[in-house]
Design an enzyme around this catalytic site. Structure first.
Site, short mmCIF file in Angstrom:
data_model
loop_
_atom_site.label_atom_id
_atom_site.label_comp_id
_atom_site.label_asym_id
_atom_site.label_seq_id
_atom_site.Cartn_x
_atom_site.Cartn_y
_atom_site.Cartn_z
N CYS A 128 0.81 -1.21 0.00
CA CYS A 128 0.00 0.00 0.00
C CYS A 128 0.85 1.27 0.00
CB CYS A 128 -0.94 0.01 1.20
SG CYS A 128 -0.09 0.08 2.78
N ASN A 129 2.13 1.18 0.31
CA ASN A 129 2.94 2.40 0.31
C ASN A 129 4.32 2.25 -0.31
OD1 ASN A 129 4.44 1.13 2.37
ND2 ASN A 129 3.16 2.09 3.95
#
Length: 462
Positions: free
Chosen positions: A48-49
């Site tokens: 997600c990052n």
């Protein structure tokens, strides 16, 4: 062989740019190994990052293979993500040698995460290696790199307090949601998705006393997940999800299953199908209001969107009575970590990276040490021969050196020579390792300069 990593994360890019870059990540590793001969192995981490590529490149010292491989990788990422090669090149930070290991080990330990010390990333690093094995794109060096990263992550968890703080994006999101919700033991939760974050969400909700947990999966995996996690499955179908949302206090969406429709390309028009759109949430709120009866209004609905490729339409934030927290919100609210703890963790990572590099580049160093030992054995043999001649001269024509005499002379000579050899071995090994690192760094510096020069040339022609 040269280890190269191309990394992009929330530290270098905003989340929208990172999302565009990683949108085609599923097939990138296979494509790279299948189409670029110098690349012997590839592992892709897409979370997600962050979006990171780890490459094992068979590169001669002139750097041509590395330049070709790195540019080719940028082209593949661009083609799969609908961005230009120039944007891909500019988005990545290129690392080599010790930098590759140190970065990956820090990532696996949660030191490069939005929430420093998060534990989910360790599992994501393991899964990245597993997926690479499944795709047939790993290599012996990448296996060693990623397995060492997992061991280093465990060392950081055991030897610092980072492992016991329970830090994670899920925990941070639930803490933020808890400021608005009724107490968690009385709250009702819906999880969208069945992956690693879904499992972490169940555990985090239960740790807060929440027992009313339902799970929805558009791909039909909710029943299996529910059975293995002792939660309730929501039937497949948009209205089933709307009905579940109408009863919910908090929603954790972490499927990453958003769909794009339309032609690829940096300027192409696409339509986006979110897992959870504003219309569905609005219908759920209407049903919740109808059930509230004589209450002024239903309790607020808090939605946590933990997917990089947003599950939730941003317009959901405009629906009355809904609070939407996405990754940008969580990043802005990530807590600080005690400096001394982080420094201790980085020290562990640094030592592990140094040892890994000594192992990886040890062949050149070992060859230098073997040559030194061969030289020492030749010196011992010469000393023994000379000592035996002296002994036989002393004994005269009627005597001679026995096997025991020769063995005793050899033991003494070997002790003297090897006692004086230790410091030289340390010096020779260190020099060989330094030379190997410098040769590798020179290759990658040349690759980076060629990439930047190629981009500048293309821009000037445009």
């Amino acid at each position: 062989m040269v280890l190269i990593s191309l990394t992009a994360s929330h530290r270098e890019l905003d989340l929208d740019a990172l999302e565009r870059l990683s949108s085609g990540s599923m097939s990138v590793g296979r494509t790279i190994v299948g189409t670029c001969r110098p690349v012997q192995g590839s592992v892709v981490i897409s979370t997600c990052n962050r979006f990171e590529l780890y490459l094992d490149v068979d590169a001669p010292l002139d750097g041509d293979s590395v330049r070709h491989a790195t540019r080719h990788v940028a082209d593949i990422v661009a083609a799969s993500s609908g961005i230009t090669p120039e944007v891909a090149v500019d988005s990545f930070t290129v690392r080599t040698g010790t930098e590759v290991a140190a970065h990956l080990f820090a990532v696996a330990a949660g030191l490069d995460s939005m929430v420093v010390g998060e534990r989910e990333i360790a599992g994501q690093v393991k899964r990245a290696l597993h997926e690479s094995r499944h795709d047939g794109t790993t290599s012996k060096t990448l296996e060693l790199l990623f397995q060492t990263a997992s061991r280093t992550s465990k060392q950081v968890a055991h030897r610092t307090t980072l492992g016991g703080t329970g830090r994670s994006l899920v925990s941070l999101g639930l803490d933020l949601a808890g400021e608005t919700l009724r107490p968690y033991p009385a709250a009702r939760a819906v999880i969208i998705g069945t992956g690693a974050y879904a499992g972490a969400s169940v555990a985090a909700l239960r740790a807060r006393g929440c027992t009313d947990v339902r799970v929805f999966s558009g791909s039909g995996r909710a029943a299996d997940f529910a059975a293995s996690h002792d939660v309730v499955a929501v039937d497949v179908g948009p209205e089933s999800l709307v009905e579940a949302l109408a009863d919910a206090d908090v929603v954790v969406s972490c499927s990453g299953a958003r769909a794009r429709r339309g032609a690829a390309g940096p300027d192409a028009e696409v339509s986006i199908e979110y897992v959870l759109d504003a219309a569905a949430v609005a219908r759920a709120r209407e049903r919740a209001a109808a059930r509230a009866e004589d209450q002024p209004e239903p309790d607020a609905l808090v939605i946590l969107d933990l997917a990089l490729h947003r599950d939730v339409d941003p317009q959901v934030a405009d629906v009355e009575g809904v609070l939407l927290y996405d990754l940008s919100t969580l990043k802005a609210n990530a807590p600080a970590t005690e400096v001394a703890v982080v420094e201790r963790a980085h020290d562990i990572v640094s030592v592990a990276a140094g040892r890994f590099e000594e192992t990886r580049l040890g062949r050149a160093a070992d060859a230098a040490v073997v040559a030194l030992l061969d030289e020492a054995e030749a010196t011992v043999a010469a000393e023994v021969e000379a000592a035996v001649r002296r002994l036989e001269a002393e004994l005269g024509p009627y005597g001679g050196a026995t096997e025991d005499d020769v063995e005793a002379i050899a033991r003494g000579a070997r002790r003297r020579v090897h006692a004086a050899l230790h410091d030289r071995i340390v010096e020779v090994r260190a020099a060989a390792l330094a030379a190997a690192r410098e040769r590798e760094a020179a290759v990658v510096r040349g690759a980076e300069e060629a990439l930047r020069g190629s981009r500048a040339a293309e821009e000037s022609r445009a």
